[in-house]
Design a protein around this motif. Sequence first.
Motif, PDB file in Angstrom:
ATOM      1  N   GLY A 326       4.884  55.981 -20.270  1.00  0.00           N
ATOM      2  CA  GLY A 326       5.950  56.974 -20.265  1.00  0.00           C
ATOM      3  C   GLY A 326       6.072  57.767 -18.975  1.00  0.00           C
ATOM      4  N   HIS A 327       5.228  57.522 -17.996  1.00  0.00           N
ATOM      5  CA  HIS A 327       5.343  58.188 -16.699  1.00  0.00           C
ATOM      6  C   HIS A 327       6.523  57.575 -15.946  1.00  0.00           C
ATOM      7  CE1 HIS A 327       4.218  59.372 -12.609  1.00  0.00           C
ATOM      8  NE2 HIS A 327       3.557  60.358 -13.183  1.00  0.00           N
ATOM      9  N   PRO A 328       7.339  58.382 -15.271  1.00  0.00           N
ATOM     10  CA  PRO A 328       8.512  57.814 -14.586  1.00  0.00           C
ATOM     11  C   PRO A 328       8.170  56.678 -13.627  1.00  0.00           C
ATOM     12  CG  PRO A 328       8.614  60.192 -14.553  1.00  0.00           C
ATOM     13  CD  PRO A 328       7.319  59.843 -15.185  1.00  0.00           C
ATOM     14  N   LEU A 402       3.026  50.244  -8.471  1.00  0.00           N
ATOM     15  CA  LEU A 402       3.615  51.459  -9.055  1.00  0.00           C
ATOM     16  C   LEU A 402       2.909  51.836 -10.350  1.00  0.00           C
ATOM     17  CD1 LEU A 402       7.433  50.873  -8.544  1.00  0.00           C
ATOM     18  CD2 LEU A 402       6.061  52.718  -7.596  1.00  0.00           C
ATOM     19  N   LEU A 403       2.631  50.815 -11.173  1.00  0.00           N
ATOM     20  CA  LEU A 403       1.962  51.074 -12.450  1.00  0.00           C
ATOM     21  C   LEU A 403       0.578  51.663 -12.218  1.00  0.00           C
ATOM     22  CD1 LEU A 403       1.536  50.847 -15.492  1.00  0.00           C
ATOM     23  CD2 LEU A 403       0.900  48.475 -15.175  1.00  0.00           C
ATOM     24  N   LEU A 407      -0.941  55.207 -13.340  1.00  0.00           N
ATOM     25  CA  LEU A 407      -2.167  55.301 -14.138  1.00  0.00           C
ATOM     26  C   LEU A 407      -3.169  56.233 -13.479  1.00  0.00           C
ATOM     27  CD1 LEU A 407      -3.007  51.727 -15.459  1.00  0.00           C
ATOM     28  CD2 LEU A 407      -2.606  53.782 -16.794  1.00  0.00           C
ATOM     29  N   MET A 408      -3.254  56.165 -12.162  1.00  0.00           N
ATOM     30  CA  MET A 408      -4.162  57.040 -11.433  1.00  0.00           C
ATOM     31  C   MET A 408      -3.837  58.506 -11.693  1.00  0.00           C
ATOM     32  SD  MET A 408      -6.545  55.833  -9.615  1.00  0.00           S
ATOM     33  CE  MET A 408      -7.203  54.528  -8.622  1.00  0.00           C
ATOM     34  N   LYS A 409      -2.534  58.785 -11.839  1.00  0.00           N
ATOM     35  CA  LYS A 409      -2.121  60.172 -12.054  1.00  0.00           C
ATOM     36  C   LYS A 409      -2.353  60.628 -13.484  1.00  0.00           C
ATOM     37  CE  LYS A 409       1.332  60.514  -8.441  1.00  0.00           C
ATOM     38  NZ  LYS A 409       2.687  60.778  -8.076  1.00  0.00           N
ATOM     39  N   THR A 410      -2.165  59.726 -14.465  1.00  0.00           N
ATOM     40  CA  THR A 410      -2.210  60.154 -15.871  1.00  0.00           C
ATOM     41  C   THR A 410      -3.537  59.843 -16.551  1.00  0.00           C
ATOM     42  OG1 THR A 410      -1.021  58.124 -16.365  1.00  0.00           O
ATOM     43  CG2 THR A 410       0.256  60.159 -16.353  1.00  0.00           C
TER      44      THR A 410
END
Lengths: 493, 229
Positions: A326-328, A402-403, A407-410
Amino acid sequence: MPLTALDLTLLIPLLSALIFALIGHWRHTGWLNCLFTALTWLASLQLALQILNQGPQLAHDRLFYIDAFNVYLIVLTTFIGMTTAIFSRPYMAHELTTGRVNPKRMRIYHTMYQAFLFSMLLALTTNNLGLLWVAMEAATLATVLLVSLYRTPESIEAAWKYFILCGVGIAQALFGTVLLYFAAEQVIPQHENALLWSVLHAHAHQLEDTVMSIAFVFILVGYGTKVGLVPLHNWLPDAHSEGPTPMSAVLSGLLLNVGLYALVRIKVLVDGALDHNLAGYLMMGFGLLSFSVASFFLHRQKDIKRLFSYSSIEHMGLMTLAFGLGHPLATFGALLHMTVHSLTKSAIFITVGHAAQIAGTQSIDKIRGLIHTQPPVGWGLLIGTVAIAGFPPFGIFMSEFLLITALMKTGPWLTLPLLLGLGIAFAGLFKHVQPMVYGEAPPGQHPVPANMLPVLVQLGLVLWLGLSIPLFLNNWFDEATLLITGTSVWSVL
Amino acid sequence: MILNNLTHYEQAILVLSALVLFTSFALLSQPRLLNLINTFAWQGTLLALTAALVAFTSHQPHLYISALLTLILKAWLIPWMLRHQVLKLKLHHETETLTNGTLILLGGIALVIFCYHVTLPLERLSTLATRNIIAISLANVLLSLLLIISHRQAVSQVVGFMAMENGLFFAALVSTHGMPMIVELGIAFDILVASVLFGVFFLHIRENIDTLNVDHMNRLSENEPTVRN
C-alpha cells in the motif's frame, strides 16, 4: 449512434470470434487473426488517446468505466494479443503440418483465442463488479478447450484440473461479490447501481466493515486462484505446460494481470470501508508465500514451460505483495511491474515455443545449444531470462528496485526474504537456461521458421521502460497510484 | 429465534433453505450417478420456487425471469444433459465407492456449524432470518466443495460444481433479492457454456484416459519427473 473507440475495442474481438466459428479453418485464418488483433489494438490506442486528453470516462449508462488504472492494461492486453497472434501464425502452421492439431481444432483455437481476448477486455473495461465476475469466468471457459487442444492424456488432465480448480475458486469470488452487493444495498438507494464500481467507490466509507472483510476474504480466494497465488496455484503450471505455447504466452502475460486487476479494484473499496489494513496484510501474506514457494520450485523443474510458469507465479506474488504493502512507491512499482512482466513473459514464451519446436521436446534436459542452431532464438531466450531475473537496465529491475525501496521505508525486515528469494529464483532460472542456450547442440538439430520480431519489439520496450518511462505513462501510473493508495508518488519522493 | 414472530414469507424462506440444505447433504452421500443427478434437479426446482416466492413478495418482476431461467437450466436442461451423457457413456450401473462416508457427513455438519460461526458478525446488520439464510447458503457452497473433494467420478464433480452455483444463486436471491438482471443473465450464460464444455470433456476423458475416475489423472505432478518424448 457512431461507434466509439471503446465499442470497437470490445466488438472487434467478439465479432472475430463469431467469424472464426462460422468460417472454420482456412489457409489464411492465421493472417486474419493477426489482422483482427491489430485492429483491436488500433481501437484501444484510440481509446487511450481519448482518456489521455479527456480523463476518466463512463460509458453506456455507466456500464463501462475507463480510468488511468485500466486504460494502460487495455492497451497492453490488445498489444500482446496482437504480437502473440503474429507469433502464433507460423507456430500453429508448424503444429498443423506435424499433425499435432487438425483443421477442426484450428477452428476452436482461433475462435477461442478471440473469445478469450474479448472476455479479458470486458473484465478490464466494465464498471459492474458482477459483470467483472462473469467476464473472469468466461475467460476460464474460453481457455479450457485451448489447454486441451492437443488431446493428449496430459493435456486433458491439465484442462480438467484448470476447469475444476478455477471454476470452484472463482465461485468463491461470486459469493464475495454477493456479500459486497448485500453491504452496498444498505447504503445505496438504487439497487441496480449497487454493483457499479464508481458508485461503490463514492460510498466506500459507508459500507459495513464486517461484511466487507468477509467479502474480501472470499474475493481474495476467488480471484487469487486466477492470479495463481499459492496454495491455489496448482492449475497454473499444468495449464501452461500442456496447452499450445501462444496460449501460455497470453495466459501468463494477460490473464494473471486481469485477475490481479480485479483484486486491486476491490481492495480499493475494502480499504475505504475498513479502518484497518486487513486487505493489505492478507495480500502481503499470500504474495510473499507465493513468491517464496515459486522461487524454490524453479529449481526442480524438468519442463521448460513449467519452469517459466513458476516464474510467473513468483512475479505475481511479488506484485500482490507490492499492492498489499500500500505504499505509493510500491504501488507505482507494481503497476510498472505488471507492464514489464507481461511484455517480458510473453516474449519468453514465444521464444520457448520456438526452442521446443527446434528440439522437438519441452524437456529441459534435451534442449541444448540453441545459440548454435538458431542464434535469434538462443539470444532471445538468454536476454529474456536476464530481463525476467531483474537485471538492470531492464524494466523489471526498475520495478523491483522501487518495491525494495518502499519495503526499506515501511518494513525493512521484509527486504531480507525478498532479496533472498530473488537470488534463489535467479539461480534456479540460470541453472536451467545456461545449458539450453550454450550447451552442445545434438546432431541433426535444425532451425525452424520463426518470427522473432515480436520478441525484439517487446524486449526493446522493456529495455526502454527500464531506462526511462514516457511522461504520459508516468502520469497514468501516478493517477492510478493516487486512486489505489490515496497518495501521489511524488509526495513521498 | 421464535418462529411465530416471523412473517409467513420468512417462514417459507426458512423452510426452503432447510430443504436446499437437505438436498446438499443428500448429494454428499449419494453413490449412484443417476440418483445424484435427480437430487440435483430437485435442488434446482427448489431454487426456482424460492425465486418465484421472492419475486412475488418483493414485487420484482425481473425475478420471475430468473425463476423461469433457473427452472429451465438447473431443473431441466443441465440434469437432462448429464443424464444423457451418463447413459451414453454407460456409467449408470457403476456405483461409486465413497470412502469414509460417515466421516464426510459428520464433516458436513461441522461445516454448517462453521458457517454459522463465520456469519455471526453479521448479526447486528440484518434480521434473524437473513442471517440464517446467509449461513445456510454459505454452507451449501462449502458442502458442494466437500462433494467435489470426496467423489472420484468426473460426473459427480460436475454435479458438485453446479450445486455450488446453486448455493451462490440462493445466497444472492434471499439476501439481496437477486443480483441486477444483466449479471444474472451473464451468470446463466456462463453456466450454460460450462455445462456444454463439461459434456465435451467427458468424451475426451473417456477417449484418452479410458475411465472417468479422476484418480486416474495422475500424470502431472511435482513429485515425479514426467517422462515425455
